[in-house]
Write a protein that holds these residues in place. Structure first.
Motif, PDB file in Angstrom:
ATOM      1  N   GLU A   1     -47.804  15.577 -47.863  1.00 41.52           N
ATOM      2  CA  GLU A   1     -47.801  16.989 -47.543  1.00 41.52           C
ATOM      3  C   GLU A   1     -49.106  17.434 -46.896  1.00 41.52           C
ATOM      4  OE1 GLU A   1     -46.929  18.780 -51.269  1.00 41.52           O
ATOM      5  OE2 GLU A   1     -44.873  18.087 -51.269  1.00 41.52           O
ATOM      6  N   LEU A   2     -50.049  16.509 -46.718  1.00 40.74           N
ATOM      7  CA  LEU A   2     -51.347  16.865 -46.172  1.00 40.74           C
ATOM      8  C   LEU A   2     -51.253  17.440 -44.762  1.00 40.74           C
ATOM      9  CD1 LEU A   2     -54.397  16.917 -46.620  1.00 40.74           C
ATOM     10  CD2 LEU A   2     -54.495  14.592 -45.716  1.00 40.74           C
ATOM     11  N   ALA A   3     -50.388  16.892 -43.926  1.00 43.98           N
ATOM     12  CA  ALA A   3     -50.281  17.379 -42.543  1.00 43.98           C
ATOM     13  C   ALA A   3     -49.803  18.824 -42.509  1.00 43.98           C
ATOM     14  CB  ALA A   3     -49.326  16.490 -41.743  1.00 43.98           C
ATOM     15  N   THR A   4     -48.842  19.172 -43.343  1.00 48.68           N
ATOM     16  CA  THR A   4     -48.354  20.551 -43.389  1.00 48.68           C
ATOM     17  C   THR A   4     -49.426  21.482 -43.929  1.00 48.68           C
ATOM     18  OG1 THR A   4     -46.110  19.740 -43.747  1.00 48.68           O
ATOM     19  CG2 THR A   4     -46.527  22.048 -44.278  1.00 48.68           C
ATOM     20  N   VAL A   5     -50.095  21.068 -44.997  1.00 48.40           N
ATOM     21  CA  VAL A   5     -51.159  21.890 -45.581  1.00 48.40           C
ATOM     22  C   VAL A   5     -52.283  22.106 -44.572  1.00 48.40           C
ATOM     23  CG1 VAL A   5     -52.943  21.942 -47.372  1.00 48.40           C
ATOM     24  CG2 VAL A   5     -50.622  21.268 -47.952  1.00 48.40           C
ATOM     25  N   MET A   6     -52.671  21.059 -43.868  1.00 50.88           N
ATOM     26  CA  MET A   6     -53.729  21.205 -42.864  1.00 50.88           C
ATOM     27  C   MET A   6     -53.281  22.105 -41.720  1.00 50.88           C
ATOM     28  SD  MET A   6     -56.441  19.884 -43.959  1.00 50.88           S
ATOM     29  CE  MET A   6     -57.409  20.004 -42.482  1.00 50.88           C
ATOM     30  N   GLY A   7     -52.000  22.035 -41.347  1.00 48.78           N
ATOM     31  CA  GLY A   7     -51.470  22.937 -40.323  1.00 48.78           C
ATOM     32  C   GLY A   7     -51.591  24.388 -40.747  1.00 48.78           C
ATOM     33  N   ILE A   8     -51.286  24.665 -42.003  1.00 54.25           N
ATOM     34  CA  ILE A   8     -51.419  26.028 -42.521  1.00 54.25           C
ATOM     35  C   ILE A   8     -52.890  26.437 -42.549  1.00 54.25           C
ATOM     36  CG2 ILE A   8     -51.117  27.469 -44.586  1.00 54.25           C
ATOM     37  CD1 ILE A   8     -48.576  25.724 -45.158  1.00 54.25           C
ATOM     38  N   PHE A   9     -53.751  25.540 -43.026  1.00 58.53           N
ATOM     39  CA  PHE A   9     -55.182  25.837 -43.110  1.00 58.53           C
ATOM     40  C   PHE A   9     -55.774  26.103 -41.735  1.00 58.53           C
ATOM     41  CE2 PHE A   9     -59.503  23.992 -42.917  1.00 58.53           C
ATOM     42  CZ  PHE A   9     -60.159  24.949 -43.675  1.00 58.53           C
ATOM     43  N   VAL A  10     -55.463  25.264 -40.774  1.00 59.28           N
ATOM     44  CA  VAL A  10     -56.027  25.397 -39.431  1.00 59.28           C
ATOM     45  C   VAL A  10     -55.519  26.670 -38.747  1.00 59.28           C
ATOM     46  CG1 VAL A  10     -56.067  24.317 -37.139  1.00 59.28           C
ATOM     47  CG2 VAL A  10     -56.493  22.950 -39.157  1.00 59.28           C
ATOM     48  N   LEU A 131     -48.672  25.615 -35.668  1.00 55.09           N
ATOM     49  CA  LEU A 131     -49.538  24.637 -36.342  1.00 55.09           C
ATOM     50  C   LEU A 131     -48.911  24.119 -37.638  1.00 55.09           C
ATOM     51  CD1 LEU A 131     -53.048  26.156 -35.642  1.00 55.09           C
ATOM     52  CD2 LEU A 131     -52.214  23.944 -34.885  1.00 55.09           C
ATOM     53  N   PRO A 132     -48.471  24.991 -38.542  1.00 53.24           N
ATOM     54  CA  PRO A 132     -47.809  24.446 -39.738  1.00 53.24           C
ATOM     55  C   PRO A 132     -46.513  23.696 -39.404  1.00 53.24           C
ATOM     56  CG  PRO A 132     -48.433  26.730 -40.108  1.00 53.24           C
ATOM     57  CD  PRO A 132     -48.663  26.435 -38.656  1.00 53.24           C
ATOM     58  N   LEU A 133     -45.772  24.188 -38.409  1.00 51.76           N
ATOM     59  CA  LEU A 133     -44.541  23.510 -38.012  1.00 51.76           C
ATOM     60  C   LEU A 133     -44.849  22.118 -37.454  1.00 51.76           C
ATOM     61  CD1 LEU A 133     -41.480  23.587 -37.641  1.00 51.76           C
ATOM     62  CD2 LEU A 133     -41.867  24.617 -35.396  1.00 51.76           C
ATOM     63  N   GLY A 134     -45.895  22.014 -36.623  1.00 44.68           N
ATOM     64  CA  GLY A 134     -46.292  20.711 -36.099  1.00 44.68           C
ATOM     65  C   GLY A 134     -46.718  19.759 -37.200  1.00 44.68           C
ATOM     66  N   GLY A 135     -47.453  20.281 -38.194  1.00 47.14           N
ATOM     67  CA  GLY A 135     -47.839  19.453 -39.336  1.00 47.14           C
ATOM     68  C   GLY A 135     -46.626  18.965 -40.110  1.00 47.14           C
ATOM     69  N   ARG A 140     -42.812  14.684 -41.465  1.00 51.36           N
ATOM     70  CA  ARG A 140     -41.422  14.237 -41.613  1.00 51.36           C
ATOM     71  C   ARG A 140     -41.147  12.939 -40.854  1.00 51.36           C
ATOM     72  NH1 ARG A 140     -37.751  15.699 -45.172  1.00 51.36           N
ATOM     73  NH2 ARG A 140     -36.154  15.570 -43.607  1.00 51.36           N
ATOM     74  N   ILE A 141     -41.688  12.836 -39.635  1.00 48.53           N
ATOM     75  CA  ILE A 141     -41.404  11.616 -38.863  1.00 48.53           C
ATOM     76  C   ILE A 141     -42.432  10.526 -39.111  1.00 48.53           C
ATOM     77  CG2 ILE A 141     -40.180  12.900 -37.079  1.00 48.53           C
ATOM     78  CD1 ILE A 141     -42.569  12.477 -35.245  1.00 48.53           C
ATOM     79  N   GLY A 142     -43.548  10.897 -39.765  1.00 39.80           N
ATOM     80  CA  GLY A 142     -44.550   9.894 -40.109  1.00 39.80           C
ATOM     81  C   GLY A 142     -45.348   9.371 -38.934  1.00 39.80           C
ATOM     82  N   ARG A 143     -45.423  10.136 -37.869  1.00 36.56           N
ATOM     83  CA  ARG A 143     -46.148   9.701 -36.666  1.00 36.56           C
ATOM     84  C   ARG A 143     -47.009  10.851 -36.163  1.00 36.56           C
ATOM     85  NH1 ARG A 143     -44.478   4.754 -33.909  1.00 36.56           N
ATOM     86  NH2 ARG A 143     -45.934   5.747 -32.545  1.00 36.56           N
ATOM     87  N   ALA A 144     -48.155  11.061 -36.759  1.00 37.80           N
ATOM     88  CA  ALA A 144     -49.000  12.209 -36.433  1.00 37.80           C
ATOM     89  C   ALA A 144     -49.578  12.125 -35.017  1.00 37.80           C
ATOM     90  CB  ALA A 144     -50.135  12.337 -37.445  1.00 37.80           C
ATOM     91  N   THR A 145     -50.007  10.961 -34.588  1.00 32.34           N
ATOM     92  CA  THR A 145     -50.655  10.848 -33.279  1.00 32.34           C
ATOM     93  C   THR A 145     -49.728  11.227 -32.128  1.00 32.34           C
ATOM     94  OG1 THR A 145     -52.192   9.197 -34.132  1.00 32.34           O
ATOM     95  CG2 THR A 145     -51.934   9.308 -31.737  1.00 32.34           C
TER      96      THR A 145
END
Length: 166
Positions: A1-10, A131-135, A140-145
């Motif tokens: 859930e880190l990517a979503t949380v960071m999207g919200i934070f950013v 940003l949160p949606l992108g996170g 979900r797809i496991g491919r952040a880059t």
């Protein structure tokens, strides 16, 4: 859930910029720059007072033993952290410069200052959602880059389109 949380934070600082773009012109015209400065400082001051009066250290379950972890980074880790920091810094500077220049661009095209600032703030409102949606999508797809590359490309294309269209 880190990517979503960071999207919200950013998304928090584009929110602040978007709110400023729609409120500062009216405050400036009505009350002058001292009121703008006070209005900008007031939320931070209120947060400081809230933390000073309401925050309590969490209770620890017992004595905390030293972890024995030391910051021992090799050349590769330092290089990767430096590159990541440079990318993050350039993205932030680019966004701030872009948003700062947009109101002037729109005023030159005939918008009022308040209308130009409101239109420029739409970028911040879009980032607040994207940003949160992108996170979430990256998580979900496991491919952040690849997600970041596509999103940065879309942002660059959108910014470039402003210069190429009326």
């Amino acid at each position: 859930e880190l990517a979503t949380v960071m999207g919200i934070f950013v998304a928090s600082w584009p929110l602040g910029l978007a709110l400023s773009l729609v409120t500062v012109p009216g405050v400036m015209v009505g009350f002058g720059w001292p009121a703008v400065t006070a209005a900008a400082a007031l939320p931070s001051f209120l947060c400081l007072v809230l933390i000073a009066t309401a925050y309590r250290d969490p209770a620890l379950p017992g004595p905390v033993a030293p972890s024995g972890m030391a910051l021992n980074l090799g050349r590769r880790e330092v290089l990767l952290a430096t590159v990541a920091g440079a990318i993050w810094g350039l993205y932030n500077v680019g966004y701030v410069v872009f948003v700062s220049a947009l109101p002037d661009l729109f005023v030159e095209q005939g918008y009022s200052l308040a209308g130009a600032a409101a239109l420029a703030s739409s970028l911040g409102w879009a980032l607040l959602l994207s940003l949160p949606l992108g996170g979430y999508v990256a998580q979900r797809i496991g491919r952040a880059t690849p997600v970041m590359i596509v999103c940065f490309g879309l942002i660059a294309a959108a910014a470039t389109s402003l210069a190429l269209t009326a």
